[in-house]
Scaffold this active site. Structure first.
Site, PDB file in Angstrom:
ATOM      1  N   GLU A  79     -12.458  -8.717  10.979  1.00 22.54           N
ATOM      2  CA  GLU A  79     -12.947  -8.840  12.352  1.00 22.54           C
ATOM      3  C   GLU A  79     -14.406  -8.432  12.516  1.00 22.54           C
ATOM      4  O   GLU A  79     -15.023  -8.713  13.547  1.00 22.54           O
ATOM      5  CB  GLU A  79     -12.063  -7.998  13.286  1.00 22.54           C
ATOM      6  CG  GLU A  79     -10.664  -8.591  13.456  1.00 22.54           C
ATOM      7  CD  GLU A  79      -9.720  -7.704  14.247  1.00 22.54           C
ATOM      8  OE1 GLU A  79     -10.050  -6.518  14.443  1.00 22.54           O
ATOM      9  OE2 GLU A  79      -8.653  -8.199  14.643  1.00 22.54           O
ATOM     10  N   GLU A 110       2.143  -1.172  -5.295  1.00 16.53           N
ATOM     11  CA  GLU A 110       1.469   0.056  -4.875  1.00 16.53           C
ATOM     12  C   GLU A 110       1.608   1.179  -5.893  1.00 16.53           C
ATOM     13  O   GLU A 110       0.950   2.207  -5.772  1.00 16.53           O
ATOM     14  CB  GLU A 110       2.008   0.524  -3.534  1.00 16.53           C
ATOM     15  CG  GLU A 110       3.425   1.039  -3.563  1.00 16.53           C
ATOM     16  CD  GLU A 110       3.845   1.618  -2.209  1.00 16.53           C
ATOM     17  OE1 GLU A 110       4.174   2.807  -2.176  1.00 16.53           O
ATOM     18  OE2 GLU A 110       3.820   0.880  -1.212  1.00 16.53           O
TER      19      GLU A 110
END
Length: 269
Positions: A79, A110
């Site tokens: 963004e 992960e």
């Protein structure tokens, strides 16, 4: 010892509650999040100041995370270019498991302590940059390993976690610990923890971009004109800044490509 984010919910027999009760109780929990974020502002201030200093000198901001935390970092990074008109490579979000993990969980991604550093190296990361690890639990191996390797190479590190005294925070020069407490659904850290992380990320990049001169007054004068809504917003901003009619403001905006350039190159100045 059970971490706070994994501790039992304050509520039980959720499946027996009415829809209204479920919504009210979730909302009651959510209202506590801004208070927890407020307590972490002194920590966040230090991270922002360090990030601004690095970026003013030409550095970049990297996020590393897994699951919800990784996705939030990617959202925040993506963004920045349309909002502030900065290059796409200035703020970069990386997620354990790669881009496919944005939509679909990648099992055990992960748990690899070395992969984050490999991912960072693909971007030729240097000591000019900043790496912020995002992990609600504060114990994600992907994030811990990435921050550890970054520090070993002289790179400034920060983190956003929701447990105190975590392994992730131990590898961060500028840890931000937002302690939101147990989740409404036990262990579902996409809820309060995710909300807290989103708020902190908003604060981190918004404040950084303001300090970097990407906002004037209270306006996004460098925003990309990527859709009609933004063109109309930019037109209004030019109209207000120059006190000129809409048609003239739109023409200026289309010619120069940004509010700032349109205002600075207005012949009537």
């Amino acid at each position: 010892m059970t971490s706070i984010t994994e501790s039992s919910s304050r509520y039980n027999q959720l499946e027996q509650m009415s829809v209204r009760d479920l919504l009210n109780h979730i909302n009651e929990e959510d209202r506590t999040v801004p208070e927890a974020v407020a307590k972490a502002i002194p920590q966040l201030e230090k991270l922002v100041e360090a990030t601004v200093a690095k970026m003013e000198a030409g550095g970049r901001l990297f996020y590393i995370g897994a699951g919800t935390s990784g996705r939030l970092g990617i959202v925040d990074a993506s963004e920045c270019p349309p909002t502030y008109g900065v290059p796409h490579g200035l703020v970069i979000g990386l997620i354990a498991g790669g881009d496919s993990a944005i939509r679909k969980a990648v099992e055990f991604a992960e748990d690899d302590e070395q992969q984050a550093w490999k991912d960072l190296q693909a971007y030729d990361i240097t000591a000019a940059d900043v790496v912020v690890g995002i992990a609600a639990s504060g114990r994600t191996p992907y994030v811990i390993g990435g921050l550890r390797n970054a520090r070993q190479h002289g790179i400034t590190t920060g983190c956003i976690v929701c447990n105190p005294g975590s392994g992730v925070a131990a590898q961060a020069d500028f840890p931000v610990e937002v302690i939101v407490g147990p989740e409404f659904v036990t262990g579902s850290t996409r809820m309060k923890a995710g909300t807290a992380q989103k708020l902190v990320l908003n604060m981190l990049t918004t404040t950084t971009m303001i300090r970097l001169g990407r906002v004037e007054g209270n306006r996004m004068v460098h925003m990309q004109l990527s859709n009609q809504k933004l063109v109309e917003r930019g037109t209004r901003m030019v109209m207000e800044a120059l006190h000129i009619p809409e048609a003239e403001a739109r023409a200026l905006l289309e010619k120069w490509g940004s509010v700032k350039q349109a205002v600075e190159n207005y012949a009537g100045n």
